[in-house]
Design a protein around this motif. Sequence first.
Motif, PDB file in Angstrom:
ATOM      1  N   ASN A  85       0.833  -1.209   0.000  1.00 38.58           N
ATOM      2  CA  ASN A  85       0.000   0.000   0.000  1.00 38.58           C
ATOM      3  C   ASN A  85       0.871   1.265   0.000  1.00 38.58           C
ATOM      4  OD1 ASN A  85      -2.308   1.579   0.070  1.00 38.58           O
ATOM      5  ND2 ASN A  85      -2.492   1.472   2.303  1.00 38.58           N
ATOM      6  N   LEU A  86       1.763   1.314  -0.957  1.00 38.96           N
ATOM      7  CA  LEU A  86       2.718   2.415  -0.988  1.00 38.96           C
ATOM      8  C   LEU A  86       2.061   3.744  -1.299  1.00 38.96           C
ATOM      9  CD1 LEU A  86       5.653   0.547  -2.692  1.00 38.96           C
ATOM     10  CD2 LEU A  86       5.723   1.624  -0.446  1.00 38.96           C
ATOM     11  N   LYS A  87       2.646   4.800  -0.738  1.00 42.14           N
ATOM     12  CA  LYS A  87       2.131   6.156  -0.888  1.00 42.14           C
ATOM     13  C   LYS A  87       3.240   7.033  -1.459  1.00 42.14           C
ATOM     14  CE  LYS A  87      -0.535   5.353   3.330  1.00 42.14           C
ATOM     15  NZ  LYS A  87      -0.824   5.803   4.703  1.00 42.14           N
ATOM     16  N   PRO A  88       2.890   8.152  -2.059  1.00 41.37           N
ATOM     17  CA  PRO A  88       3.917   9.045  -2.610  1.00 41.37           C
ATOM     18  C   PRO A  88       4.965   9.441  -1.565  1.00 41.37           C
ATOM     19  CG  PRO A  88       1.793   9.663  -3.464  1.00 41.37           C
ATOM     20  CD  PRO A  88       1.536   8.591  -2.430  1.00 41.37           C
ATOM     21  N   GLU A  89       4.569   9.570  -0.316  1.00 40.44           N
ATOM     22  CA  GLU A  89       5.524   9.956   0.724  1.00 40.44           C
ATOM     23  C   GLU A  89       6.517   8.842   1.056  1.00 40.44           C
ATOM     24  OE1 GLU A  89       2.208  10.190   0.855  1.00 40.44           O
ATOM     25  OE2 GLU A  89       1.428   9.677   2.864  1.00 40.44           O
ATOM     26  N   ASP A  90       6.322   7.659   0.492  1.00 38.09           N
ATOM     27  CA  ASP A  90       7.299   6.577   0.650  1.00 38.09           C
ATOM     28  C   ASP A  90       8.436   6.690  -0.366  1.00 38.09           C
ATOM     29  OD1 ASP A  90       4.536   4.425   1.289  1.00 38.09           O
ATOM     30  OD2 ASP A  90       5.949   5.215   2.783  1.00 38.09           O
ATOM     31  N   THR A  91       8.320   7.631  -1.288  1.00 43.74           N
ATOM     32  CA  THR A  91       9.386   7.845  -2.261  1.00 43.74           C
ATOM     33  C   THR A  91      10.665   8.217  -1.544  1.00 43.74           C
ATOM     34  OG1 THR A  91       7.877   8.512  -4.020  1.00 43.74           O
ATOM     35  CG2 THR A  91      10.154   9.290  -4.177  1.00 43.74           C
ATOM     36  N   ALA A  92      11.720   7.433  -1.782  1.00 42.42           N
ATOM     37  CA  ALA A  92      12.974   7.641  -1.078  1.00 42.42           C
ATOM     38  C   ALA A  92      14.025   6.692  -1.643  1.00 42.42           C
ATOM     39  CB  ALA A  92      12.806   7.378   0.422  1.00 42.42           C
ATOM     40  N   ILE A  93      15.246   6.915  -1.203  1.00 38.10           N
ATOM     41  CA  ILE A  93      16.295   5.927  -1.429  1.00 38.10           C
ATOM     42  C   ILE A  93      16.296   5.013  -0.201  1.00 38.10           C
ATOM     43  CG2 ILE A  93      18.749   5.506  -1.768  1.00 38.10           C
ATOM     44  CD1 ILE A  93      18.937   8.270  -3.031  1.00 38.10           C
ATOM     45  N   TYR A  94      16.242   3.740  -0.444  1.00 39.25           N
ATOM     46  CA  TYR A  94      16.189   2.759   0.632  1.00 39.25           C
ATOM     47  C   TYR A  94      17.556   2.082   0.756  1.00 39.25           C
ATOM     48  CZ  TYR A  94      11.188   3.374   1.034  1.00 39.25           C
ATOM     49  OH  TYR A  94       9.940   3.911   1.263  1.00 39.25           O
ATOM     50  N   TYR A  95      18.055   2.101   1.967  1.00 38.42           N
ATOM     51  CA  TYR A  95      19.386   1.561   2.239  1.00 38.42           C
ATOM     52  C   TYR A  95      19.291   0.334   3.143  1.00 38.42           C
ATOM     53  CZ  TYR A  95      21.100   6.101   0.631  1.00 38.42           C
ATOM     54  OH  TYR A  95      21.381   7.226  -0.115  1.00 38.42           O
ATOM     55  N   CYS A  96      19.973  -0.710   2.744  1.00 37.26           N
ATOM     56  CA  CYS A  96      20.144  -1.855   3.611  1.00 37.26           C
ATOM     57  C   CYS A  96      21.412  -1.647   4.430  1.00 37.26           C
ATOM     58  CB  CYS A  96      20.259  -3.129   2.786  1.00 37.26           C
ATOM     59  SG  CYS A  96      20.391  -4.632   3.781  1.00 37.26           S
ATOM     60  N   VAL A  97      21.329  -1.996   5.695  1.00 33.90           N
ATOM     61  CA  VAL A  97      22.476  -1.816   6.580  1.00 33.90           C
ATOM     62  C   VAL A  97      22.717  -3.098   7.364  1.00 33.90           C
ATOM     63  CG1 VAL A  97      22.057   0.655   6.794  1.00 33.90           C
ATOM     64  CG2 VAL A  97      21.034  -0.902   8.444  1.00 33.90           C
ATOM     65  N   ALA A  98      23.934  -3.274   7.813  1.00 32.66           N
ATOM     66  CA  ALA A  98      24.255  -4.494   8.546  1.00 32.66           C
ATOM     67  C   ALA A  98      25.385  -4.248   9.535  1.00 32.66           C
ATOM     68  CB  ALA A  98      24.645  -5.603   7.571  1.00 32.66           C
ATOM     69  N   ASP A  99      25.408  -5.102  10.525  1.00 29.10           N
ATOM     70  CA  ASP A  99      26.471  -5.025  11.523  1.00 29.10           C
ATOM     71  C   ASP A  99      26.491  -6.351  12.275  1.00 29.10           C
ATOM     72  OD1 ASP A  99      27.861  -2.246  12.996  1.00 29.10           O
ATOM     73  OD2 ASP A  99      28.043  -4.214  13.953  1.00 29.10           O
ATOM     74  N   GLU A 100      27.650  -6.746  12.730  1.00 27.17           N
ATOM     75  CA  GLU A 100      27.741  -7.965  13.522  1.00 27.17           C
ATOM     76  C   GLU A 100      27.201  -7.750  14.934  1.00 27.17           C
ATOM     77  OE1 GLU A 100      31.523 -10.332  11.646  1.00 27.17           O
ATOM     78  OE2 GLU A 100      31.913  -8.449  12.676  1.00 27.17           O
ATOM     79  N   ASP A 101      27.058  -6.496  15.321  1.00 29.77           N
ATOM     80  CA  ASP A 101      26.508  -6.144  16.627  1.00 29.77           C
ATOM     81  C   ASP A 101      25.111  -5.565  16.436  1.00 29.77           C
ATOM     82  OD1 ASP A 101      27.862  -4.366  19.521  1.00 29.77           O
ATOM     83  OD2 ASP A 101      25.848  -5.121  19.119  1.00 29.77           O
ATOM     84  N   PHE A 102      24.083  -6.322  16.803  1.00 31.98           N
ATOM     85  CA  PHE A 102      22.699  -5.881  16.593  1.00 31.98           C
ATOM     86  C   PHE A 102      22.411  -4.583  17.339  1.00 31.98           C
ATOM     87  CE2 PHE A 102      18.515  -6.266  15.210  1.00 31.98           C
ATOM     88  CZ  PHE A 102      17.614  -6.221  16.250  1.00 31.98           C
ATOM     89  N   ARG A 103      23.094  -4.373  18.445  1.00 28.52           N
ATOM     90  CA  ARG A 103      22.837  -3.160  19.211  1.00 28.52           C
ATOM     91  C   ARG A 103      23.175  -1.916  18.403  1.00 28.52           C
ATOM     92  NH1 ARG A 103      26.496  -4.709  24.211  1.00 28.52           N
ATOM     93  NH2 ARG A 103      27.761  -5.313  22.400  1.00 28.52           N
ATOM     94  N   ARG A 104      24.182  -1.989  17.573  1.00 25.37           N
ATOM     95  CA  ARG A 104      24.560  -0.832  16.761  1.00 25.37           C
ATOM     96  C   ARG A 104      23.455  -0.530  15.759  1.00 25.37           C
ATOM     97  NH1 ARG A 104      29.587   1.025  16.776  1.00 25.37           N
ATOM     98  NH2 ARG A 104      29.447   1.609  14.561  1.00 25.37           N
ATOM     99  N   LEU A 105      22.781  -1.547  15.284  1.00 26.14           N
ATOM    100  CA  LEU A 105      21.637  -1.316  14.400  1.00 26.14           C
ATOM    101  C   LEU A 105      20.532  -0.600  15.162  1.00 26.14           C
ATOM    102  CD1 LEU A 105      21.355  -4.613  12.373  1.00 26.14           C
ATOM    103  CD2 LEU A 105      21.618  -2.345  11.436  1.00 26.14           C
ATOM    104  N   ARG A 106      20.233  -1.085  16.344  1.00 23.03           N
ATOM    105  CA  ARG A 106      19.171  -0.490  17.156  1.00 23.03           C
ATOM    106  C   ARG A 106      19.484   0.968  17.473  1.00 23.03           C
ATOM    107  NH1 ARG A 106      15.990  -3.937  20.208  1.00 23.03           N
ATOM    108  NH2 ARG A 106      14.980  -1.995  20.811  1.00 23.03           N
ATOM    109  N   LEU A 107      20.770   1.284  17.562  1.00 28.10           N
ATOM    110  CA  LEU A 107      21.181   2.660  17.853  1.00 28.10           C
ATOM    111  C   LEU A 107      21.280   3.516  16.601  1.00 28.10           C
ATOM    112  CD1 LEU A 107      23.946   1.944  20.530  1.00 28.10           C
ATOM    113  CD2 LEU A 107      21.707   2.994  20.930  1.00 28.10           C
TER     114      LEU A 107
END
Length: 123
Positions: A85-107
């Motif tokens: 149910n995408l909306k025009p305001e969802d227009t963006a560049i989407y980035y995948c990110v990763a880290d071996e430490d999940f806490r860094r993702l949460r932060l």
Amino acid sequence: EVQVVESGGGFVHTGESVRLSCTLSGFTGDSWGVGWFRQAPGKEREAIACLSSPDGTTTYTDSMKGRFTLSSDNAKKTVYLQMDNLKPEDTAIYYCVADEDFRRLRLGVPDYWGQGTQVTVSA
């Protein structure tokens, strides 16, 4: 060398769906965290969701709950972001990110970023 590679962006109309994929390589440990951010033109970057592997713990930013779903295929080290149910305001560049430490993702400070994939939603 850790690599984070996204795919699946494109141009859609309001109400349609898109599934983004993110494949990780180069991680040597048994556990890792992966997530998605997005940045729209003229706006700050915002977090969408993140997932911890192998236990599958998933966390969504409150504003992203409901239309965005994160899933994974651990054997392939691939994570999927289903966007409905995408909306025009969802227009963006989407980035995948990763880290071996999940806490860094949460932060919001993961070490590894993909190149980004553009999603454009027309009215």
